[in-house]
Design a protein around this motif. Structure first.
Motif, PDB file in Angstrom:
ATOM      1  N   PHE A 354       0.882  -1.202  -0.048  1.00 43.58           N
ATOM      2  CA  PHE A 354      -0.044  -0.047  -0.038  1.00 43.58           C
ATOM      3  C   PHE A 354       0.917   1.205   0.065  1.00 43.58           C
ATOM      4  O   PHE A 354       0.513   2.338  -0.741  1.00 43.58           O
ATOM      5  N   VAL A 355       1.972   1.081   0.840  1.00 43.17           N
ATOM      6  CA  VAL A 355       2.919   2.204   0.758  1.00 43.17           C
ATOM      7  C   VAL A 355       3.521   2.462  -0.549  1.00 43.17           C
ATOM      8  O   VAL A 355       3.732   3.832  -1.055  1.00 43.17           O
ATOM      9  N   GLN A 356       3.869   1.532  -1.344  1.00 38.97           N
ATOM     10  CA  GLN A 356       4.422   1.434  -2.594  1.00 38.97           C
ATOM     11  C   GLN A 356       3.286   2.236  -3.489  1.00 38.97           C
ATOM     12  O   GLN A 356       3.807   3.128  -4.583  1.00 38.97           O
ATOM     13  N   ILE A 357       2.039   1.742  -3.581  1.00 40.53           N
ATOM     14  CA  ILE A 357       0.989   2.441  -4.413  1.00 40.53           C
ATOM     15  C   ILE A 357       0.607   4.025  -4.011  1.00 40.53           C
ATOM     16  O   ILE A 357       0.807   4.933  -4.840  1.00 40.53           O
ATOM     17  N   ILE A 358       0.970   4.621  -2.713  1.00 44.94           N
ATOM     18  CA  ILE A 358       0.856   5.739  -2.537  1.00 44.94           C
ATOM     19  C   ILE A 358       2.191   6.722  -2.998  1.00 44.94           C
ATOM     20  O   ILE A 358       2.140   7.655  -3.574  1.00 44.94           O
ATOM     21  N   VAL A 359       3.273   5.913  -2.951  1.00 49.91           N
ATOM     22  CA  VAL A 359       4.456   6.300  -3.503  1.00 49.91           C
ATOM     23  C   VAL A 359       4.364   6.483  -4.972  1.00 49.91           C
ATOM     24  O   VAL A 359       4.769   7.664  -5.532  1.00 49.91           O
ATOM     25  N   GLY A 360       3.742   5.533  -5.559  1.00 54.64           N
ATOM     26  CA  GLY A 360       3.528   5.541  -7.056  1.00 54.64           C
ATOM     27  C   GLY A 360       2.611   6.851  -7.365  1.00 54.64           C
ATOM     28  O   GLY A 360       2.916   7.550  -8.336  1.00 54.64           O
ATOM     29  N   VAL A 361       1.583   6.734  -6.595  1.00 52.95           N
ATOM     30  CA  VAL A 361       0.776   8.108  -6.980  1.00 52.95           C
ATOM     31  C   VAL A 361       1.366   9.217  -6.879  1.00 52.95           C
ATOM     32  O   VAL A 361       1.278  10.297  -7.722  1.00 52.95           O
ATOM     33  N   THR A 362       2.181   9.507  -5.732  1.00 51.49           N
ATOM     34  CA  THR A 362       2.897  10.905  -5.492  1.00 51.49           C
ATOM     35  C   THR A 362       3.782  11.067  -6.358  1.00 51.49           C
ATOM     36  O   THR A 362       3.861  12.256  -7.165  1.00 51.49           O
ATOM     37  N   VAL A 363       4.562  10.030  -7.047  1.00 51.73           N
ATOM     38  CA  VAL A 363       5.606  10.141  -7.971  1.00 51.73           C
ATOM     39  C   VAL A 363       4.826  10.847  -9.419  1.00 51.73           C
ATOM     40  O   VAL A 363       5.514  11.386  -9.888  1.00 51.73           O
ATOM     41  N   GLY A 364       3.430  10.057  -9.630  1.00 48.66           N
ATOM     42  CA  GLY A 364       2.860  10.108 -10.802  1.00 48.66           C
ATOM     43  C   GLY A 364       2.405  11.756 -10.916  1.00 48.66           C
ATOM     44  O   GLY A 364       2.940  12.637 -11.917  1.00 48.66           O
ATOM     45  N   PHE A 365       2.229  12.450  -9.533  1.00 41.92           N
ATOM     46  CA  PHE A 365       1.891  13.746  -9.527  1.00 41.92           C
ATOM     47  C   PHE A 365       3.131  14.647  -9.591  1.00 41.92           C
ATOM     48  O   PHE A 365       3.007  15.860 -10.276  1.00 41.92           O
ATOM     49  N   THR A 366       4.200  14.264  -9.297  1.00 37.29           N
ATOM     50  CA  THR A 366       5.363  14.921  -9.285  1.00 37.29           C
ATOM     51  C   THR A 366       5.886  14.976 -10.870  1.00 37.29           C
ATOM     52  O   THR A 366       6.242  16.159 -11.244  1.00 37.29           O
ATOM     53  N   VAL A 367       5.484  13.975 -11.525  1.00 30.56           N
ATOM     54  CA  VAL A 367       6.105  14.141 -12.929  1.00 30.56           C
ATOM     55  C   VAL A 367       4.966  14.573 -14.013  1.00 30.56           C
ATOM     56  O   VAL A 367       5.023  14.502 -15.154  1.00 30.56           O
ATOM     57  N   LEU A 368       4.021  15.137 -13.304  1.00 30.88           N
ATOM     58  CA  LEU A 368       2.814  15.692 -14.087  1.00 30.88           C
ATOM     59  C   LEU A 368       3.344  16.764 -15.200  1.00 30.88           C
ATOM     60  O   LEU A 368       3.003  16.596 -16.168  1.00 30.88           O
ATOM     61  N   VAL A 369       4.303  17.485 -14.736  1.00 30.50           N
ATOM     62  CA  VAL A 369       4.916  18.412 -15.836  1.00 30.50           C
ATOM     63  C   VAL A 369       5.565  17.621 -17.057  1.00 30.50           C
ATOM     64  O   VAL A 369       5.717  18.295 -18.139  1.00 30.50           O
ATOM     65  N   ILE A 370       5.718  16.135 -16.802  1.00 28.97           N
ATOM     66  CA  ILE A 370       6.724  15.802 -17.871  1.00 28.97           C
ATOM     67  C   ILE A 370       5.711  15.123 -18.966  1.00 28.97           C
ATOM     68  O   ILE A 370       5.858  15.298 -20.170  1.00 28.97           O
ATOM     69  N   GLY A 371       4.540  14.942 -18.473  1.00 24.62           N
ATOM     70  CA  GLY A 371       3.400  14.323 -19.601  1.00 24.62           C
ATOM     71  C   GLY A 371       2.212  13.913 -18.882  1.00 24.62           C
ATOM     72  O   GLY A 371       2.320  13.149 -17.870  1.00 24.62           O
ATOM     73  N   SER A 372       1.067  14.409 -19.481  1.00 22.90           N
ATOM     74  CA  SER A 372      -0.157  13.772 -19.115  1.00 22.90           C
ATOM     75  C   SER A 372      -0.489  12.379 -19.005  1.00 22.90           C
ATOM     76  O   SER A 372      -1.074  11.709 -18.469  1.00 22.90           O
TER      77      SER A 372
END
Length: 764
Positions: A354-372
């Motif tokens: 579950f922690v990995q999922i949260i980290v994954g989602v957080t990383v996803g928002f972090t790289v939002l600038v890279i591409g939708s």
């Protein structure tokens, strides 16, 4: 002044003044629990008058009501009903009182005007009923006039000192124009009442003395009635049959109650309640229980706490509910977090994944600038994992994990948890070509895993909670079994909408198909094969009862649950109904479950499940192997419908050979078949304590198999068999007998329990 006015002057109508009161009991599922929580009357006071509950502040004698006359009721026997009691307020009979809504329902007279006047009809001119501190409910009542030449003039007073006046006219010249249910002037007229009306006078009369309508409308009627209790019908034009109708009134407590009350401690709302002022009359108020409490708010002890945790409809907890004063809280299991509510955040695991999922989602928002695109893919993955987690919880994954961690700590048989992707790939996404069986339980697919293993995947239909429990039970039971004649459970998958079980693949179908399905191309099983399958099955059940780490009762032994592999070796399956038996118990009290024809009659009567229940079911299977007939069949003669009764009757009449499946019996094996039939009948004894154990049954069948093999060798070599006879008292006695090649010597002695261990000698 006009004709209506002249008629009004000449009118011989009925005048009725109505001032209403008391309280209406709301008889609904939502308040039943509240009404029955505790006594609604003061201690020592009568709470019932007939079938009507009298809650405080109402009462029927001194000291039982709130103040002098306002809430005093009489309990009387109405005329014509001397054996019944009804509460009365003034001249009106009360049918219900409610402290929840502050309403009372009572019965009131119907006014009528007939032309010519009917002296036999009850008419009450100038009737006056006066009851202070009560108002006519404007939301629950309506004023109704019925007739084809009838009008009524209405007037009254409102609690704020204002007056009210209105009128209603009902006309028609032909009864055919009057429609059922319509009360808009043609044959029926109705008025809404104003809020706060505490008295009302109405005069009912005819415009033309019913001159043109007397043939079908001799009388006109006017009355105040409860909205929901009246529905207009055209037949009321000829005659309205009701003399009294229900009326709903509002009641409340005057703010000066504490000044006039004899008992000062009871003039305000009780504990855990609040005072609610009336919007249309600030001089009066009602009492109401606080949220989370129930009871009578007018009693000194007030309202009591509701234990929401005792009723799932009153709380929103998914796992544990903890009652608090006036409310409740929801707790999550250990290692889970969240608000614990079904309609809230629920409970989620505090796991590494579950922690990995949260980290994954957080990383996803972090790289939002890279591409939708990256964000979209991350979101889709998160949603997919949440869906699998939801299915995992719904399919009993938490309970299964708990049990497997307990059981598998002491066994080498580990159950594998397959992913949804593993089984999608193995079955080509459950293609129709992979289907190998269908039934009421669902579908079985043939699959090939990545390592080349061929498996059977059991996919149930949509299941309810009870079937989910049965699925988990099967996993837990099979995880305890390691036997060559039990279908091996390889694992399960909980990430899909319905749970999946993965077994070793058994290629030759069920024993039922070989014994009963005459339409397939399978070869009929010989007696020797049937005896071997019976012995293997008996050995499995004996193992479950006596040798498993925790004794197991299968509870559904039948031919459809016995599979055959490529060597026609028996494989017992379907442990969904099985029970683990604690070491200190010999029987379990449980809901009766099983299959018609195989069900132990003693278990059916007592609900006490024992190992002897499996013995009975196996006895039926053994008779199926001998006769080729089904356990229960409605296709043949009535005498053959119940297999057990049919065979036992044949054995009593010494005609067993007639019921043996045609073409199976030979001179060499008929005695062996008879002994097997005798063994089956001992398994079917009504009393479980008189049946043999499965260990004894398995030993006897192995003995019959050994005798068969020995006889085959003796037929070819003419040699001798030595038997060891084990008597019923456990003593051993050894003897030897000479046998002819035909094996015709009878070695069975009915006076002792015989186990035969054949030994072949080479002439020495």
């Amino acid at each position: 002044m006009g004709r209506p006015t002249e008629t009004l002057i000449r009118l011989t109508a009925v005048k009725i003044i109505v001032i209403l009161s008391a309280a209406f009991v709301v008889a609904s599922a939502t308040t039943n629990a509240t009404v029955t929580v505790a006594s609604q009357a003061l201690p020592g006071c009568d709470e019932w008058c007939g079938d009507v509950r009298i809650p405080y502040p109402f009462g029927m004698r001194e000291g039982c009501y709130l103040n002098n006359e306002t809430f005093l009721l009489q309990c009387l026997s109405p005329a014509g009903s001397p054996n019944s009691l009804m509460p009365v307020l003034g001249p009106n009979i009360i049918t219900n009182i409610s402290i929840i809504t502050g309403e009372i329902k009572l019965l009131n007279r119907v006014a009528q005007a007939c032309h010519p006047p009917d002296t036999a009809t009850d008419v009450f001119p100038d009737m006056v009923v006066g009851i202070p501190n009560y108002t006519i409910s404007h939301t629950k009542n309506k004023f109704v006039v019925i007739g084809c030449d009838t009008f009524a003039i209405v007037s009254g007073n409102v609690v704020d000192g204002q007056s009210f006046q209105s009128g209603c006219l009902a006309l028609c010249d032909n009864i055919g124009t009057v429609k059922d249910g319509a009360c808009s002037g043609s044959g029926c007229c109705q008025l809404d009442l104003p809020s706060g009306l505490d008295s009302m006078v109405f005069e009912v009369a005819s415009l033309t003395n019913h001159t043109n309508v007397s043939s079908f409308n001799p009388c006109g009627y006017a009355f105040v009635t409860e909205r929901d209790s009246f529905n207009f019908s055209s037949k009321y034009i000829r005659n309205f049959p009701e003399k009294i109708v229900p009326v709903v009134l509002d009641w409340a407590i005057s703010n000066d109650t504490c000044v006039t009350a004899k008992n000062k401690t009871n003039c305000v709302c009780g504990k855990n309640s609040t005072k609610v002022d009336l919007l249309d009359d600030p001089s009066r108020y009602r009492c109401q229980c606080l949220d989370g409490f129930e009871g009578n708010p007018y009693l000194p002890d007030g309202c009591q706490d509701i234990d929401e945790c005792k009723d799932d409809n009153l709380n929103d907890c998914r796992f544990e509910c903890v009652n608090t004063i006036g409310s409740y809280t929801c707790n999550c299991p250990e290692d889970f977090k969240g608000d614990g509510k079904r309609q809230g955040d629920g409970c989620t695991r505090n796991s590494k994944s579950f922690v990995q999922i949260i980290v994954g989602v957080t990383v996803g928002f972090t790289v939002l600038v890279i591409g939708s695109a990256w964000l979209y893919l991350g979101y889709k993955k998160w949603k997919f994992l949440k869906l699998k987690e939801k299915f995992f919880e719904k399919n009993g994954g938490l309970m299964l994990q708990q049990h497997l961690s307990q059981w598998q700590a002491s066994t080498d048989h580990m159950v594998r948890i397959f992913t949804k992707e593993d089984l999608d790939k193995a079955t080509n996404k459950y293609d129709d070509s992979a289907v190998v069986g269908k039934g009421g339980f669902g579908t079985v697919y043939k699959g090939v895993l990545d390592d080349g293993s061929v498996v059977a995947i059991k996919k149930s239909k949509l299941v309810d909670q009870s079937q989910t429990d049965q699925f988990i039970n099967e996993v837990i039971v099979l995880s305890q079994i390691n036997h060559r004649n039990v279908v091996k459970l390889l694992g399960c998958c909980l990430e899909t909408e319905v749970p999946l079980l993965v077994y070793e693949f058994i290629s030759n179908g069920t024993l039922y198909e070989y014994v009963h399905d005459k339409t397939n191309d399978r070869n009929s099983l010989s007696w020797e094969a049937r005896l071997r399958i019976a012995a293997e099955t008996a050995g499995v059940i004996s193992y479950l009862h006596s040798s498993a780490s925790t004794p197991i009762i299968h509870r559904d032994i039948k031919t459809t649950n016995i599979l055959l592999d490529h060597n026609y070796t028996a494989k017992v399956s379907d442990f969904g109904a099985s029970k683990l038996v604690p070491m200190d118990q010999t029987q379990l009290s449980t809901m009766v479950q099983g299959t018609l024809g195989y069900l132990d009659p003693e278990y059916l009567l007592t609900s006490e499940l024992t190992e002897k229940s499996d013995v009975y079911s196996f006895g039926i299977v053994l008779l199926e192997l001998i006769t080729g007939k089904k356990a229960v069949s409605f296709e043949g003669p009535e005498a053959e419908r119940n297999l057990a009764m049919y065979v036992m009757c044949a054995m009593k009449e010494n005609r067993l050979e007639e019921v043996v499946e045609k073409g199976m019996a030979t001179k060499a094996n008929i005695e062996q078949i008879k002994e097997a039939a005798k063994l089956a009948t001992t398994c079917l004894r009504i009393k479980g304590e008189e049946r043999p154990s499965m260990k004894e049954v398995a030993t006897d069948l192995e003995g019959l198999r050994g005798l068969n093999e020995a006889n085959e060798k003796l037929e070819s070599k003419g040699e001798t068999m030595v038997g060891i006879w084990v008597q019923s008292d456990g003593a051993l006695e050894s003897t030897s007998k000479q046998f002819s090649a035909s094996g015709s010597t009878n070695i069975v002695d009915d006076s002792m329990k015989v186990h035969i261990l054949p030994l072949i000698h080479n002439g020495r």
